[in-house]
Design a protein around this motif. Structure first.
Motif, PDB file in Angstrom:
ATOM      1  N   LEU A  59       0.839  -1.199   0.000  1.00  0.00           N
ATOM      2  CA  LEU A  59       0.000   0.000   0.000  1.00  0.00           C
ATOM      3  C   LEU A  59       0.871   1.245   0.000  1.00  0.00           C
ATOM      4  O   LEU A  59       1.981   1.236   0.529  1.00  0.00           O
ATOM      5  N   THR A  60       0.322   2.345  -0.550  1.00  0.00           N
ATOM      6  CA  THR A  60       1.025   3.610  -0.479  1.00  0.00           C
ATOM      7  C   THR A  60       0.039   4.767  -0.499  1.00  0.00           C
ATOM      8  O   THR A  60      -1.049   4.650  -1.056  1.00  0.00           O
ATOM      9  N   VAL A  61       0.437   5.846   0.142  1.00  0.00           N
ATOM     10  CA  VAL A  61      -0.233   7.144   0.024  1.00  0.00           C
ATOM     11  C   VAL A  61       0.839   8.081  -0.507  1.00  0.00           C
ATOM     12  O   VAL A  61       1.737   8.495   0.231  1.00  0.00           O
ATOM     13  N   PRO A  62       0.798   8.389  -1.808  1.00  0.00           N
ATOM     14  CA  PRO A  62       1.826   9.258  -2.386  1.00  0.00           C
ATOM     15  C   PRO A  62       1.769  10.663  -1.805  1.00  0.00           C
ATOM     16  O   PRO A  62       0.697  11.167  -1.447  1.00  0.00           O
ATOM     17  N   GLY A  63       2.928  11.292  -1.718  1.00  0.00           N
ATOM     18  CA  GLY A  63       2.997  12.658  -1.207  1.00  0.00           C
ATOM     19  C   GLY A  63       2.733  12.690   0.287  1.00  0.00           C
ATOM     20  O   GLY A  63       2.920  11.708   0.987  1.00  0.00           O
ATOM     21  N   MET A  64       2.304  13.831   0.755  1.00  0.00           N
ATOM     22  CA  MET A  64       2.052  14.016   2.181  1.00  0.00           C
ATOM     23  C   MET A  64       0.765  14.814   2.352  1.00  0.00           C
ATOM     24  O   MET A  64       0.785  15.969   2.752  1.00  0.00           O
ATOM     25  N   PRO A  65      -0.392  14.210   2.038  1.00  0.00           N
ATOM     26  CA  PRO A  65      -1.644  14.961   2.090  1.00  0.00           C
ATOM     27  C   PRO A  65      -1.991  15.434   3.504  1.00  0.00           C
ATOM     28  O   PRO A  65      -1.820  14.681   4.472  1.00  0.00           O
ATOM     29  N   ILE A  66      -2.466  16.654   3.607  1.00  0.00           N
ATOM     30  CA  ILE A  66      -2.875  17.215   4.890  1.00  0.00           C
ATOM     31  C   ILE A  66      -4.047  16.407   5.435  1.00  0.00           C
ATOM     32  O   ILE A  66      -5.004  16.123   4.723  1.00  0.00           O
TER      33      ILE A  66
END
Length: 98
Positions: A59-66
């Motif tokens: 799994l991944t969450v790209p970037g650094m979303p607020i």
């Protein structure tokens, strides 16, 4: 659990070996039960049954979303997706977070 701080070069090499391509990368990367977990993935996503991960690298969450775990800024939140990393650089949405 084994945690290590590594240099940027070693981290990028680990991401590449694990199947996280640059467009799906973030700052943090770990292995959980043999699956790669990249970025600010919600613990509830990691805790979903491994059967849902079949055929995936992780799994991944790209970037650094607020508003993602570790990126809280009061009540401000960006919508973001947790992506299921598949082989050959493809992904599909695993969970939507509003």
């Amino acid at each position: 659990m084994d945690a290590r701080n590594v240099g940027q070069g070693a981290l990028y090499a680990f991401k590449a070996q694990s199947g996280i391509t640059p467009e799906f990368a973030s700052c943090d990367t770990s292995l959980v039960n043999g699956y790669v977990v990249g970025g600010h993935v919600h613990v509830g996503d990691v805790g979903r049954p491994l059967a849902e991960w079949l055929g995936a690298l992780g799994l991944t969450v790209p970037g650094m979303p607020i508003g993602s775990p570790g990126m809280e800024m009061g009540s401000q939140r960006d919508a973001f997706n947790t992506l299921l990393l598949l082989h050959y650089g493809s992904t599909k949405v695993f969970e939507r977070h509003a």
